[in-house]
Design an enzyme around this catalytic site. Structure first.
Site, PDB file in Angstrom:
ATOM      1  N   HIS A 112       0.858  -1.186   0.000  1.00  0.00           N
ATOM      2  CA  HIS A 112       0.000   0.000   0.000  1.00  0.00           C
ATOM      3  C   HIS A 112       0.897   1.240   0.000  1.00  0.00           C
ATOM      4  O   HIS A 112       1.879   1.295   0.748  1.00  0.00           O
ATOM      5  CB  HIS A 112      -0.920   0.000   1.225  1.00  0.00           C
ATOM      6  CG  HIS A 112      -1.878   1.151   1.204  1.00  0.00           C
ATOM      7  ND1 HIS A 112      -2.940   1.225   0.319  1.00  0.00           N
ATOM      8  CD2 HIS A 112      -1.912   2.292   1.934  1.00  0.00           C
ATOM      9  CE1 HIS A 112      -3.585   2.359   0.523  1.00  0.00           C
ATOM     10  NE2 HIS A 112      -2.989   3.029   1.487  1.00  0.00           N
ATOM     11  N   ASP A 148      -6.385  -2.773   3.696  1.00  0.00           N
ATOM     12  CA  ASP A 148      -5.079  -2.169   3.981  1.00  0.00           C
ATOM     13  C   ASP A 148      -4.717  -2.257   5.465  1.00  0.00           C
ATOM     14  O   ASP A 148      -4.154  -1.315   6.050  1.00  0.00           O
ATOM     15  CB  ASP A 148      -5.029  -0.700   3.502  1.00  0.00           C
ATOM     16  CG  ASP A 148      -5.252  -0.608   2.004  1.00  0.00           C
ATOM     17  OD1 ASP A 148      -4.787  -1.500   1.284  1.00  0.00           O
ATOM     18  OD2 ASP A 148      -5.908   0.348   1.560  1.00  0.00           O
TER      19      ASP A 148
HETATM   20  C1  GRF Z   1       0.810   0.984  -6.375  1.00  0.00           C
HETATM   21  O1  GRF Z   1       1.057   2.278  -5.896  1.00  0.00           O
HETATM   22  C2  GRF Z   1       0.239   0.112  -5.296  1.00  0.00           C
HETATM   23  O2  GRF Z   1       0.811   0.318  -4.044  1.00  0.00           O
HETATM   24  C3  GRF Z   1      -1.189   0.581  -5.307  1.00  0.00           C
HETATM   25  O3  GRF Z   1      -1.517   0.708  -6.670  1.00  0.00           O
HETATM   26  C4  GRF Z   1      -0.326   0.988  -7.391  1.00  0.00           C
HETATM   27  C5  GRF Z   1      -0.163  -0.090  -8.411  1.00  0.00           C
HETATM   28  O4  GRF Z   1       0.922   0.144  -9.252  1.00  0.00           O
HETATM   29  N1  GRF Z   1      -2.036  -0.275  -4.539  1.00  0.00           N
HETATM   30  P1  GRF Z   1       1.486  -0.997 -10.177  1.00  0.00           P
HETATM   31  O5  GRF Z   1       0.309  -1.639 -10.899  1.00  0.00           O
HETATM   32  O6  GRF Z   1       2.222  -1.985  -9.321  1.00  0.00           O
HETATM   33  O7  GRF Z   1       2.393  -0.290 -11.137  1.00  0.00           O
END
Ligand code: GRF
Length: 218
Positions: A112, A148
């Site tokens: 998160h 979360d």
């Molecule tokens: C990341 O910031 C993750 O923490 C959040 O959504 C975003 C996903 O990015 N939950 P990716 O798909 O891994 O590039």
């Protein structure tokens, strides 16, 4: 070395955290391998990343299921079919039912983009800027039914700069995510970190050390 843990990665989109995990798994000593990548959204770019790495990618489109429960049952079956031992949610934008979470209890990780327990849920960067916090960051934790929330494995902090926008802060935090997700997975897969009730214990204290990334412009 004992066998690598088989990991199922759940995604919904871009998959940059998936890429960080793919890259780490290429290390000869990395204690995990990605057995399957599952997207709940057809056409997610992360599926192309999986394909590029020679990993089977699967779409389980949640819109094709009548209930959360039936979608989660399909997800669970696909993970078991692939022989998955650990699940990593990586930008997976679906709430999972308590039944699914319980079935994978202490074996599912999530990342998160905030220093939990601050800013759970959507739009953490907007809310961090509204609150005027001077530090933000990323958290890898064990999944519990509440969104979360769950035992924290690793955290990385980044500064919040005066001229940040949600996008610039998100980019800095994303860099931190890519550092700690593979590390946290390695710790759990190798048994150097483990869940003890509602906290994570470590084989030695330095393994739990927080990361601080000044990032660009700091
Ligand atoms: C990341 O910031 C993750 O923490 C959040 O959504 C975003 C996903 O990015 N939950 P990716 O798909 O891994 O590039």
């Amino acid at each position: 070395m004992s066998a690598r843990k088989r990991v199922g990665v759940l995604i919904s989109g871009r998959g940059s955290n998936l890429q960080a995990l793919i890259d780490a798994c290429q290390g000869a000593d990395f204690p995990a391998e990605i057995a399957t990548v599952i997207s709940n959204r057809p056409g997610a770019y992360g599926l192309e990343r999986a394909h590029g790495a020679g990993i089977a990618g699967v779409t389980i489109d949640h819109t094709q299921y009548k209930s959360r429960k039936s979608f989660d049952a399909a997800l669970d079956a696909a993970l078991r079919d692939a022989g998955v031992e650990l699940v990593c949610s990586a930008g997976f934008m679906r709430l999972l039912t308590p039944g699914f979470v319980e079935a994978w209890r202490d074996r599912q990780l999530n990342i998160h983009p905030s220093l939990l327990p601050a800013f759970r849920g959507l739009h953490p960067h907007e809310r961090a800027l509204e609150m005027g916090v001077r530090l933000s960051g990323a958290t890898v934790h064990i999944v519990r039914a509440e969104m979360d929330a769950g035992p924290i494995i690793l955290q990385a902090a980044v500064p919040v700069l005066a001229d940040d926008t949600p996008d610039s802060l998100a980019a800095r935090v994303l860099g931190a995510e890519h550092v700690i997700y593979p590390r946290a997975l390695a710790l759990i897969a190798a048994g150097q970190a483990w869940v003890d009730g509602e906290t994570v214990r470590f084989a030695s204290p330095e393994l739990a050390r927080p990361v601080f990334l000044p990032g660009s412009g700091a």
